[in-house]
Enzyme design. Sequence first.
Site, short mmCIF file in Angstrom:
data_model
loop_
_atom_site.label_atom_id
_atom_site.label_comp_id
_atom_site.label_asym_id
_atom_site.label_seq_id
_atom_site.Cartn_x
_atom_site.Cartn_y
_atom_site.Cartn_z
N LYS A 116 0.82 -1.22 0.00
CA LYS A 116 0.00 0.00 0.00
C LYS A 116 0.85 1.27 0.00
O LYS A 116 0.43 2.30 -0.50
CB LYS A 116 -0.95 0.00 1.19
CG LYS A 116 -2.05 -1.01 0.96
CD LYS A 116 -3.17 -0.90 1.94
CE LYS A 116 -4.18 -1.96 1.54
NZ LYS A 116 -5.09 -2.35 2.55
N GLU A 200 -2.64 7.21 8.03
CA GLU A 200 -3.50 8.01 7.16
C GLU A 200 -4.48 8.78 8.02
O GLU A 200 -4.83 8.32 9.10
CB GLU A 200 -4.34 7.09 6.25
CG GLU A 200 -3.70 6.78 4.94
CD GLU A 200 -4.57 5.93 4.03
OE1 GLU A 200 -5.73 5.64 4.37
OE2 GLU A 200 -4.07 5.57 2.97
N GLU A 275 -9.54 1.58 -5.69
CA GLU A 275 -10.47 1.92 -4.61
C GLU A 275 -10.23 3.35 -4.13
O GLU A 275 -9.09 3.73 -3.84
CB GLU A 275 -10.32 0.94 -3.45
CG GLU A 275 -10.68 -0.49 -3.83
CD GLU A 275 -10.78 -1.42 -2.63
OE1 GLU A 275 -11.57 -2.38 -2.72
OE2 GLU A 275 -10.06 -1.22 -1.62
N GLU A 288 -6.41 2.16 -2.39
CA GLU A 288 -5.54 1.06 -2.80
C GLU A 288 -6.01 0.54 -4.14
O GLU A 288 -7.09 0.88 -4.61
CB GLU A 288 -5.58 -0.08 -1.77
CG GLU A 288 -6.92 -0.78 -1.68
CD GLU A 288 -6.81 -2.21 -1.13
OE1 GLU A 288 -5.71 -2.77 -1.12
OE2 GLU A 288 -7.86 -2.75 -0.75
N ASN A 290 -6.63 -3.10 -6.21
CA ASN A 290 -6.68 -4.56 -6.17
C ASN A 290 -6.39 -5.09 -7.57
O ASN A 290 -7.08 -4.77 -8.52
CB ASN A 290 -8.04 -5.03 -5.68
CG ASN A 290 -8.25 -4.68 -4.22
OD1 ASN A 290 -7.33 -4.77 -3.41
ND2 ASN A 290 -9.43 -4.23 -3.88
N PHE A 348 -20.77 -11.31 13.54
CA PHE A 348 -20.43 -11.89 12.25
C PHE A 348 -19.43 -13.03 12.36
O PHE A 348 -18.63 -13.26 11.46
CB PHE A 348 -19.94 -10.81 11.28
CG PHE A 348 -20.90 -9.67 11.15
CD1 PHE A 348 -22.02 -9.80 10.36
CD2 PHE A 348 -20.72 -8.51 11.87
CE1 PHE A 348 -22.94 -8.77 10.26
CE2 PHE A 348 -21.63 -7.46 11.79
CZ PHE A 348 -22.74 -7.60 10.98
P1 ADP Z 1 -8.13 -3.64 2.39
O1 ADP Z 1 -6.91 -4.00 1.67
O2 ADP Z 1 -8.26 -4.33 3.68
O3 ADP Z 1 -9.35 -3.68 1.52
P2 ADP Z 1 -8.49 -0.77 2.22
O4 ADP Z 1 -7.38 0.22 2.19
O5 ADP Z 1 -9.20 -1.01 0.95
O6 ADP Z 1 -7.91 -2.12 2.82
O7 ADP Z 1 -9.54 -0.33 3.34
C1 ADP Z 1 -10.64 -1.12 3.66
C2 ADP Z 1 -11.77 -0.24 4.15
O8 ADP Z 1 -11.35 0.54 5.26
C3 ADP Z 1 -12.27 0.74 3.13
O9 ADP Z 1 -13.23 0.21 2.29
C4 ADP Z 1 -12.82 1.86 4.00
O10 ADP Z 1 -14.11 1.53 4.44
C5 ADP Z 1 -11.92 1.84 5.20
N1 ADP Z 1 -10.82 2.84 5.10
C6 ADP Z 1 -9.61 2.66 4.56
N2 ADP Z 1 -8.86 3.78 4.64
C7 ADP Z 1 -9.61 4.71 5.26
C8 ADP Z 1 -9.40 6.06 5.67
N3 ADP Z 1 -8.25 6.69 5.47
N4 ADP Z 1 -10.41 6.69 6.30
C9 ADP Z 1 -11.58 6.07 6.54
N5 ADP Z 1 -11.83 4.80 6.19
C10 ADP Z 1 -10.87 4.11 5.56
MG MG Z 2 -9.79 -2.65 -0.14
#
Ligand code: ADP
Ligand code: MG
Length: 669
Positions: A116, A200, A275, A288, A290, A348
């Site tokens: 990331k 972040e 995303e 990120e 995918n 869950f």
């Molecule tokens: P993963 O690889 O686990 O999918 P992500 O970076 O896509 O990690 O984050 C997963 C979820 O976490 C996102 O869909 C969002 O809901 C939440 N999220 C990630 N980063 C942030 C952020 N900076 N602020 C608020 N929510 C976040």
């Molecule tokens: Mg994700």
Amino acid sequence: MFKKILIANRGEIAIRIIQTCKKMGIETVAVYSDIDERSRHVREADEAVHIGPSPSTSSYLDHGKIIDAAVQCGCEAIHPGYGFLSENSEFAAAVAKKGITFIGPGSDVIAALGDKISAKEIAMKAGVPVVPGHNEPVKDIKKIKKLCEDIGYPVLLKPAAGGGGRGMRIVSKPGELESSLKSAQDETRKAFGDDRIFIERFITNPRHIEIQIMADNHGNVIHLGERECSIQRRYQKVIEEAPSVAVDEDLRKRMGEMACALAREAGYSNAGTVEFILDETGEFFFMEMNTRLQVEHPVTEMITGLDLVELQIKIGAGETLPLAQQDVKLNGWAIEARINAEDPSRNFLPSTGLLTRYSGLRGNNIRLDSGVEAGSFVSVYYDSMLFKVISWGESREDARKNLIHALNRFDVEGVITNLDFANSILNHPQFIKGEMTTKFIDEHYENGFTKVPPSKEQLETMVAASTVVFHNRQKQFHESFKDVIAKVGTSHTPQDHFNYVVKCNDDVFEVELTGIHLGSDWKIKVNGTEYAVETPPFEFYRRRIRLLINGQKQYFRQQYRGHFIWTAFCGYTRVFEIYTPREWRLSQYMPKVEKGAQANVLLSPLPGLVVNILVDKGDRVYRGQDLVVIESMKMECGVASPCDGLVEEIPTAVGNTVDTDETLIKFKI
Ligand code: ADP
Ligand code: MG
Ligand code: ADP
């Protein structure tokens, strides 16, 4: 084009890929672990290779065994699906080394975007806005405190190697930093063998919006619009839709262009998802990328009319993208519900077991992507997702209603699932308005249950459906005695008017049925409101029932036991107790169960003679099941169990006279 592809996956996604291969005339090879020997993906592939014991580390994650299987069977390509090895750059490299095509981007691209931190660097280079923060691994707590002050609380500690929402921690004040950092590091070390954490800003009330992209090996990159994936539990998606109510033409264009720019910068090829997080002001930030096919790809397929797996395979085989950006047309709306073997009321937690019932579905504009069938065993070894139900409609409202119907009629038993939970989300007033953020479930649900009670109409519809089913069941029961009654000589005057009293929790409904001579057309008044109900011509023992209510097809799941009918509809499940007015008057004399009163004994509701005891010591009984028959005032009356439990003691016997409140049965609960 490839002649034969190995699918390095299992469950619904393996089957999904096999379907496209069949359409394209490509042979498929499935791989399977011990426990999957009899699973659907094995049967549906042309060939199948056993690759080891059930734990995925010795089977679906074993690079060597999978590549050997591909070589043995003469496969020219491997499709990794999602999860497992789909984002594993070493695997992609090892596959390529054997001269086999990995259907996905190059291994160096996977490596760069899988991390990331480096993905965020690429995004910044491409001019894509990223979530504000500190894009380097952090360790020193003093330095972190300073950084967090600059970024501003709340902050999110994020694992560089993350995935599946694991290892993330929200920190709302400096005092929590140290312990959160430690637990984030511990979790990601365990999950990914890497404990780099970066920081972040935690965006409050955001939406998760992602862009599907497709890139070939000839420099063409297009995007296929967005998906809204804000409905999440534990940072994992539950309901996804395309398009998003929050994205207009202009925003779609800007986000799409950014996603394509990132893909170009990274030298990306094949299917990928960028995303973004969209904040309340309409600003968006890269989160990120995918580097694979996503679980929720069907919603994009349903509104674009494209087959993403087909595009992936064509790109893998070196073909150019068969369409340009201006050829991508979005049509209508699609919504997907992921149905997992998990218990929403227990945070869950995954549930396992044998699927004893599983009735899939048909229906216009409904797609079911499933890896299971009746008899499938849901084990502890793999992901808890069982299947996905996807609906399409001209409008969001059409798609939503269509999916609700599909879930109302879906019957799964044997393992606990989130089916009713997902259904209740689709019925939530906030969801209907399209007002959702990633906090939706936390905000609107408590212990897995919606905080919004069913609407008057939903509840009355359930009452009407339950009463008519109860009535028809009773009618059949009485009709089976017709001959006996005729012999005895009592004549039965046909009636066209019936009254019932229906109890559900603290609510009592007065129900009036008319229309017996009309066959299947009923007028049912529930507390004075009239519903026209058309019943099917066949028996009512089914678990799934379809009724025409006020001209609209409605589906219910029901279970029937004595005076009790359990009904599931629109994500709500209720037990209705149904009585004739006479039975109801009598039941008023039953002792009220006071809060805290003993629930583990069956008391006689009236004075009388015990004429029958229907259970033995040690029997398992259920709430609502008749256990003892008492004769009183020349009437026999079944006395139902107040609870689920085991019969521990029967302090009475046939022939005894009993008083009101005398103990008939003691239970062990
Ligand atoms: P993963 O690889 O686990 O999918 P992500 O970076 O896509 O990690 O984050 C997963 C979820 O976490 C996102 O869909 C969002 O809901 C939440 N999220 C990630 N980063 C942030 C952020 N900076 N602020 C608020 N929510 C976040
Ligand atoms: Mg994700
Ligand atoms: P059961 O669970 O009792 O075995 P099923 O689930 O097999 O019943 O019933 C499934 C089929 O019956 C489905 O195709 C469903 O659409 C159909 N069905 C259920 N109720 C009705 C009804 N009232 N009228 C017509 N078809 C119905």
